[in-house]
Design a protein around this motif. Structure first.
Motif, mmCIF file in Angstrom:
data_model
loop_
_atom_site.group_PDB
_atom_site.id
_atom_site.type_symbol
_atom_site.label_atom_id
_atom_site.label_comp_id
_atom_site.label_asym_id
_atom_site.label_seq_id
_atom_site.Cartn_x
_atom_site.Cartn_y
_atom_site.Cartn_z
ATOM 1 N N GLN A 12 66.272 0.693 123.074
ATOM 2 C CA GLN A 12 65.138 1.539 123.449
ATOM 3 C C GLN A 12 65.526 2.585 124.490
ATOM 4 N N THR A 43 59.696 -0.354 118.131
ATOM 5 C CA THR A 43 60.232 1.017 118.095
ATOM 6 C C THR A 43 59.138 2.016 118.490
ATOM 7 N N ASP A 44 59.547 3.042 119.224
ATOM 8 C CA ASP A 44 58.559 4.075 119.553
ATOM 9 C C ASP A 44 58.838 5.348 118.761
ATOM 10 N N LYS A 45 59.785 5.272 117.821
ATOM 11 C CA LYS A 45 59.976 6.417 116.922
ATOM 12 C C LYS A 45 60.087 5.876 115.493
ATOM 13 N N THR A 46 59.930 6.783 114.546
ATOM 14 C CA THR A 46 59.963 6.345 113.140
ATOM 15 C C THR A 46 61.409 6.139 112.707
ATOM 16 N N GLU A 322 56.795 13.894 106.671
ATOM 17 C CA GLU A 322 56.403 14.599 107.911
ATOM 18 C C GLU A 322 55.070 14.052 108.414
ATOM 19 N N ILE A 325 55.476 10.474 109.750
ATOM 20 C CA ILE A 325 56.114 10.464 111.078
ATOM 21 C C ILE A 325 55.083 10.855 112.140
ATOM 22 N N SER A 326 54.291 11.900 111.852
ATOM 23 C CA SER A 326 53.255 12.311 112.824
ATOM 24 C C SER A 326 52.281 11.173 113.092
ATOM 25 N N GLY A 328 53.069 8.156 113.148
ATOM 26 C CA GLY A 328 53.773 7.125 113.921
ATOM 27 C C GLY A 328 54.111 5.863 113.143
ATOM 28 N N SER A 331 58.739 2.897 110.131
ATOM 29 C CA SER A 331 59.953 3.269 109.400
ATOM 30 C C SER A 331 59.559 3.974 108.108
ATOM 31 N N ARG A 351 64.482 15.598 109.212
ATOM 32 C CA ARG A 351 65.199 15.389 110.489
ATOM 33 C C ARG A 351 66.042 16.589 110.893
#
Ligand code: FAD
Length: 352
Positions: A12, A43-46, A322, A325-326, A328, A331, A351
């Protein structure tokens, strides 16, 4: 030896160093990988993940390596390996005389999963299924997986036999994935069948995800009943859900809302499939019981070649990703099925 908690915190705090460390750490360092359930929950991102199929019987593993090599630059968080039941076919044993034989067209899930883990030093998630397996055979598979430290699983019922009109469990097998979750839980507690015990999981135990269906599983009597069955699997201990392929984000978001309302609080990952052949336009809805959204149908109706479909598929999935991902999602999970070049193009689009 690295403590799992620190390893996770490391992931992280410093994702770039973590990636470098995970990909290039010498194999003699004994890393306790964080479980996929944990990775997704924190996870704080995709993230990016994908599924590969074991090669057809008699084919080499090289094609899988080529797929993975192509997708490694996008830093997959984990790779899943499907499992395929055996089925009955008729083989001509001499001219005009056929014999009914049982054969598995894609054997080798455990070996393929281990080979990938060794070669790429990544978490690998073999699928385990009820279909075509007795409890004893499942137990032997769990023992193999434990020996190989392959402790992340996707637990599934599996497809029905091609000969049957409905799912029929093998003698001594299970009807539902939730029952198979029960056997994994017992194994985690050190219990084998018939009251025997084992001591194979000293440091960490199996953790697992399960399947979910934004458009309802084809056999379920209603979406509500299907989500209740999904909740049962989560209550058994599933740490995350991977969905059937979804082409309409609105349906996926509504599914999440319904799951949350039903008390399902684990991460839910959208399954994504880049359309890449004319055949997909009819085969995917028929096989997987899914609908394409109207806007996508209009674009596909103008396609006259596989190339046309591939372009539409890449563009559609890129826009989908897209938006996901927005929103959140934990994966983006791709069904590769020979679509590695399209996935590569999509990941470049989203990406950069
Ligand atoms: P279950 O959760 O057991 O559900 C099956 C049906 O029974 C559903 O209609 C459900 O609503 C109903 N049900 C469940 N529990 C109960 C209950 N207690 N009472 C009444 N009804 C109940 N197939 C393979 O063969 N190999 C694979 O590797 C594979 N990978 C997959 C990966 C993903 C991400 C997905 C989405 C599917 C995959 N499949 C795979 C296909 C899957 O096995 C089939 O869709 C199968 O028909 C259902 O599996 P399940 O685990 O969802 O089953």
């Amino acid at each position: 030896m690295y403590n799992r908690h620190y390893f996770h915190t490391f992931a992280q705090v410093s994702p770039i160093l973590f990636t470098f460390f995970r990909n290039f750490a010498p194999k003699y360092i004994n890393i306790i990988m964080v479980s996929v359930s944990n990775l997704l929950a924190n996870t704080d991102k995709t993230l990016f993940s994908f599924e590969v199929l074991p090669p057809l019987r008699g084919k080499s593993i090289d094609q899988i390596y080529q797929t993975i090599d192509r997708l490694m630059p996008f830093n997959p968080a984990f790779i899943e390996v499907t499992t395929h039941r055996s089925d009955f076919t008729y083989r001509e044993v001499e001219p005009g005389r056929y014999q009914r034989v049982e054969e598995r067209l894609r054997p080798g899930t455990v070996a393929v999963a281990y080979a990938i883990k060794q070669k790429y030093n990544l978490p690998v998630v073999p699928h385990i299924i009820c279909s075509g397996y007795s409890r004893q055979e499942t137990e032997y598979e769990l023992i193999d997986l434990a020996f190989l430290d392959l402790l992340d699983l996707l637990v599934l019922r599996g497809d029905k036999s091609k000969q049957d009109s409905r799912f029929i469990p093998k003698d001594g097998g299970y009807r539902y994935a939730s029952e198979l979750c029960g056997q994994v839980n017992e194994f985690n507690e050190g219990k084998l069948l018939y009251g025997d015990r084992h001591d194979m999981l000293p440091q960490r135990c199996f953790s697992y995800g399960v399947a979910g269906y934004p458009e309802k599983h084809d056999e379920a009597m209603s979406l509500k009943a299907d989500i209740e069955a999904l909740k049962q699997k989560v209550d058994m201990g599933a740490g995350y859900i991977v969905t059937q392929m979804v082409f309409d984000n609105e349906k996926f978001f509504r599914f999440i809302d319904r799951c949350r309302a039903a008390g399902i609080n684990v991460p839910i990952i959208p399954g994504l499939k880049p359309l890449s052949t004319l055949n997909h336009c009819t085969m995917l809805p028929r096989t997987f019981h899914i609908d394409f959204p109207d806007q996508l149908v209009k674009q596909l109706q103008n396609c006259t070649s596989n190339d046309d479909v591939r372009k539409v598929g890449i563009e559609w999935a890129s826009r989908q990703c897209e938006e996901l991902i927005s929103a959140g999602v934990p994966s983006l999970h791709f069904y590769t099925m020979n679509a590695a070049p399209s996935i590569e193009a999509i990941m470049k689009n989203v990406r950069g």
